[in-house]
Design a protein around this motif. Structure first.
Motif, PDB file in Angstrom:
ATOM      1  N   LYS A   1       0.866  -1.403   0.025  1.00 36.90           N
ATOM      2  CA  LYS A   1      -0.152  -0.015  -0.149  1.00 36.90           C
ATOM      3  C   LYS A   1       1.052   1.309  -0.154  1.00 36.90           C
ATOM      4  O   LYS A   1       0.247   2.233  -0.581  1.00 36.90           O
ATOM      5  CB  LYS A   1      -0.793   0.034   1.182  1.00 36.90           C
ATOM      6  CG  LYS A   1      -1.960  -0.930   1.172  1.00 36.90           C
ATOM      7  CD  LYS A   1      -3.228  -0.372   0.370  1.00 36.90           C
ATOM      8  CE  LYS A   1      -4.350  -1.572   0.351  1.00 36.90           C
ATOM      9  NZ  LYS A   1      -5.471  -0.871  -0.372  1.00 36.90           N
TER      10      LYS A   1
ATOM     11  N   TYR B   1      -8.691   2.723  -2.669  1.00 34.05           N
ATOM     12  CA  TYR B   1      -8.457   1.844  -3.639  1.00 34.05           C
ATOM     13  C   TYR B   1      -9.058   2.460  -5.260  1.00 34.05           C
ATOM     14  O   TYR B   1      -8.354   2.347  -6.164  1.00 34.05           O
ATOM     15  CB  TYR B   1      -9.120   0.537  -3.847  1.00 34.05           C
ATOM     16  CG  TYR B   1     -10.375   0.354  -3.098  1.00 34.05           C
ATOM     17  CD1 TYR B   1     -10.604   0.461  -1.750  1.00 34.05           C
ATOM     18  CD2 TYR B   1     -11.711   0.492  -3.747  1.00 34.05           C
ATOM     19  CE1 TYR B   1     -11.960   0.292  -1.211  1.00 34.05           C
ATOM     20  CE2 TYR B   1     -12.834   0.558  -3.338  1.00 34.05           C
ATOM     21  CZ  TYR B   1     -13.158   0.471  -2.160  1.00 34.05           C
ATOM     22  OH  TYR B   1     -14.269   0.295  -1.567  1.00 34.05           O
TER      23      TYR B   1
ATOM     24  N   CYS C   1      -4.262 -10.611  -5.539  1.00 36.74           N
ATOM     25  CA  CYS C   1      -5.425 -10.891  -4.841  1.00 36.74           C
ATOM     26  C   CYS C   1      -6.157  -9.473  -4.944  1.00 36.74           C
ATOM     27  O   CYS C   1      -5.593  -8.366  -5.420  1.00 36.74           O
ATOM     28  CB  CYS C   1      -5.220 -10.861  -3.377  1.00 36.74           C
ATOM     29  SG  CYS C   1      -4.253  -9.698  -2.748  1.00 36.74           S
TER      30      CYS C   1
ATOM     31  N   GLY D   1     -10.692  -3.700  -2.932  1.00 40.46           N
ATOM     32  CA  GLY D   1     -11.383  -2.713  -3.878  1.00 40.46           C
ATOM     33  C   GLY D   1     -11.021  -2.703  -5.404  1.00 40.46           C
ATOM     34  O   GLY D   1     -11.618  -2.536  -6.288  1.00 40.46           O
TER      35      GLY D   1
ATOM     36  N   LEU E   1      -4.966  -2.714  -6.660  1.00 39.44           N
ATOM     37  CA  LEU E   1      -3.544  -3.299  -6.925  1.00 39.44           C
ATOM     38  C   LEU E   1      -3.847  -4.143  -8.249  1.00 39.44           C
ATOM     39  O   LEU E   1      -2.827  -4.011  -9.231  1.00 39.44           O
ATOM     40  CB  LEU E   1      -3.293  -4.307  -5.734  1.00 39.44           C
ATOM     41  CG  LEU E   1      -2.197  -5.328  -6.115  1.00 39.44           C
ATOM     42  CD1 LEU E   1      -0.856  -4.497  -6.149  1.00 39.44           C
ATOM     43  CD2 LEU E   1      -1.969  -6.289  -5.002  1.00 39.44           C
TER      44      LEU E   1
ATOM     45  N   GLY F   1      -8.514  -6.976   4.501  1.00 38.54           N
ATOM     46  CA  GLY F   1      -8.083  -5.977   3.608  1.00 38.54           C
ATOM     47  C   GLY F   1      -8.668  -6.343   2.257  1.00 38.54           C
ATOM     48  O   GLY F   1      -8.873  -5.737   1.523  1.00 38.54           O
ATOM     49  N   LEU F   2      -9.455  -7.591   2.237  1.00 36.46           N
ATOM     50  CA  LEU F   2      -9.697  -7.861   0.994  1.00 36.46           C
ATOM     51  C   LEU F   2     -11.510  -7.783   0.958  1.00 36.46           C
ATOM     52  O   LEU F   2     -12.079  -8.343  -0.013  1.00 36.46           O
ATOM     53  CB  LEU F   2      -9.500  -9.354   0.344  1.00 36.46           C
ATOM     54  CG  LEU F   2      -8.110  -9.832   0.073  1.00 36.46           C
ATOM     55  CD1 LEU F   2      -7.767 -11.060  -0.022  1.00 36.46           C
ATOM     56  CD2 LEU F   2      -7.247  -8.784  -0.367  1.00 36.46           C
TER      57      LEU F   2
ATOM     58  N   SER G   1      -4.999 -11.466   3.992  1.00 39.42           N
ATOM     59  CA  SER G   1      -5.303 -10.999   2.792  1.00 39.42           C
ATOM     60  C   SER G   1      -4.150 -10.999   1.819  1.00 39.42           C
ATOM     61  O   SER G   1      -4.349 -10.960   0.542  1.00 39.42           O
ATOM     62  CB  SER G   1      -5.427  -9.345   2.918  1.00 39.42           C
ATOM     63  OG  SER G   1      -6.460  -9.005   3.836  1.00 39.42           O
TER      64      SER G   1
ATOM     65  N   GLY H   1       1.177  -8.626   1.726  1.00 38.26           N
ATOM     66  CA  GLY H   1       1.369  -8.005   3.201  1.00 38.26           C
ATOM     67  C   GLY H   1       1.629  -9.108   4.116  1.00 38.26           C
ATOM     68  O   GLY H   1       1.523 -10.181   4.078  1.00 38.26           O
TER      69      GLY H   1
HETATM   70  C1  LIG Z   1      -2.538  -7.156   2.409  1.00 41.97           C
HETATM   71  C2  LIG Z   1      -3.459  -6.713   1.175  1.00 41.97           C
HETATM   72  N1  LIG Z   1      -3.659  -7.170  -0.013  1.00 41.97           N
HETATM   73  C3  LIG Z   1      -4.298  -6.715  -0.815  1.00 41.97           C
HETATM   74  C4  LIG Z   1      -5.332  -5.955  -0.501  1.00 41.97           C
HETATM   75  C5  LIG Z   1      -6.344  -5.423  -1.534  1.00 41.97           C
HETATM   76  O1  LIG Z   1      -6.043  -4.096  -2.341  1.00 41.97           O
HETATM   77  P1  LIG Z   1      -6.929  -3.572  -3.241  1.00 41.97           P
HETATM   78  O2  LIG Z   1      -8.105  -2.824  -2.453  1.00 41.97           O
HETATM   79  O3  LIG Z   1      -6.315  -2.583  -3.842  1.00 41.97           O
HETATM   80  O4  LIG Z   1      -7.645  -4.678  -3.995  1.00 41.97           O
HETATM   81  C6  LIG Z   1      -5.262  -5.019   0.576  1.00 41.97           C
HETATM   82  C7  LIG Z   1      -6.184  -3.930   1.008  1.00 41.97           C
HETATM   83  O5  LIG Z   1      -6.215  -3.560   2.190  1.00 41.97           O
HETATM   84  C8  LIG Z   1      -4.439  -5.449   1.734  1.00 41.97           C
HETATM   85  O6  LIG Z   1      -4.152  -5.021   2.848  1.00 41.97           O
END
Ligand SMILES: Cc1ncc(COP(=O)(O)O)c(C=O)c1O
Length: 323
Positions: A63, A153, A182, A185, A188, A237-238, A283, A310
């Motif tokens: 992030k 996101y 993964c 939102g 990524l 986070g997902l 996540s 992460g």
């Molecule tokens: C460790 C991790 N992976 C993936 C994501 C997902 O990212 P995005 O919201 O850009 O799809 C997050 C979102 O917080 C996250 O913390």
């Protein structure tokens, strides 16, 4: 938010963002990419797997890349507000402290309390609310308290910053058959997929992976527009309340398919990665879970890149998972 379409995003734009991210004072690093065999743990998947270790990134997740680009390009006047389950909030708080800006993070009350405390330790205010209220609370902060919203996101600068991972992948594995990412939102996934396809790799297949209980991008693909749901998953986070509009547009254009994994499969992936010497949070493990559970089509004998996004997981959470 500015009206943007997937077509208005160019490779040149993403290259410039990469330069901004890598020269940022926030200390973003080009993370290692290792072949699975380097871990020495046997894995019964008939593919040549490479892992991109964003769990080793500054602040413990990818992030910080998007945040570095946002903070470099946007006004940091007044109080900044965002919504996050933790990782974006941590990078946002770290950057705010570095730049001396004031900020607030609106968090779902399902996020671990340790994450709120960490964000507060950077001098940032935290408000914990039910997931379904996140957007209303942020709107109140913007309308009544005149704060400036930084999206975690659905934001071009953020997506372009995350896209820097795509360039790094192609420098180590210039012609991957499959890239697995993964999706929460979708910021990524959108950024990485855009770099790969705009670099001319038409044959490389990019897959997004979501938890079954938080499959907003999967549903958006079916409904042909970005949609929300009452998201629930161990991978907080997902599990945002809705898919981002710009991420959706980019994913629709550049991503092959979204596949789903269960929370049990995610937990088991965390344990396998841990046994391989890699500390990865739920996540961050979803893409790997999809690969080892045969959810990605046609990978036999193929070069497969998996992003581990992460590593922010505590000892208590790790030891609560079965081996
Ligand atoms: C460790 C991790 N992976 C993936 C994501 C997902 O990212 P995005 O919201 O850009 O799809 C997050 C979102 O917080 C996250 O913390």
């Amino acid at each position: 938010m500015e009206e943007l379409t997937a077509d208005s995003i160019t490779l040149q734009m993403l290259k410039e963002a990469r330069d901004t991210v890598m020269s940022s004072p926030l200390g973003v690093i080009n993370t290692p990419m290792i072949p699975w065999c380097q871990t020495t743990l046997p894995l019964h998947v008939p593919s040549n797997i490479h892992l991109k270790l964003e769990n080793m990134q500054k602040t413990g997740s990818f992030k910080i890349r998007g945040v570095a680009n946002q903070f470099a390009r946007k006004s940091r006047e007044g109080i900044l507000v965002t919504m996050s389950a933790g990782n974006y909030g941590k990078s946002f708080a770290y950057a705010s402290k570095h730049y001396g800006s004031k900020g607030k993070v609106v968090m779902p009350e399902t996020a671990p309390m340790s994450r709120s405390l960490l964000i507060q330790s950077f001098g940032i205010e935290v408000e914990r609310v039910p997931t379904s209220c996140l957007i209303d609370v942020v709107s109140r902060c913007v309308q009544e308290d005149k704060m400036t919203f930084l999206h975690s996101y659905n934001d071009l600068d953020l997506i372009a910053g995350h896209a820097s991972i795509g360039f790094e992948i192609l420098e180590v594995v210039p012609d991957p058959d499959v890239v697995v990412v993964c999706c929460g939102g979708g910021g990524l996934l959108a950024g990485v997929a855009a770099v790969i396809k705009l670099s001319g790799l038409e044959k490389t297949r990019v897959y997004g992976v979501e938890p079954k209980g938080a499959c907003t991008m999967y549903r958006s693909f079916i409904e042909k527009k970005p949609v929300g749901m009452d998201s629930k998953s161990i991978a907080s986070g997902l599990a945002p309340p809705f898919a981002g509009a710009l991420p959706y547009a980019l994913c629709k254009k550049y991503v092959e398919e979204i596949v789903l994994v269960t929370d049990e499969e995610i937990i088991s992936a965390v344990s396998i990665l841990y046994r391989a010497g890699l500390v990865v949070e739920p996540s961050g493990s979803a893409a790997f879970a999809a690969v080892i559970n045969n959810m990605i089509p046609d990978i036999m004998g193929k070069k497969v890149v998996v992003i581990l996004t992460g590593g922010n997981i505590g000892k208590d959470e790790l030891t609560s998972f079965p081996d």
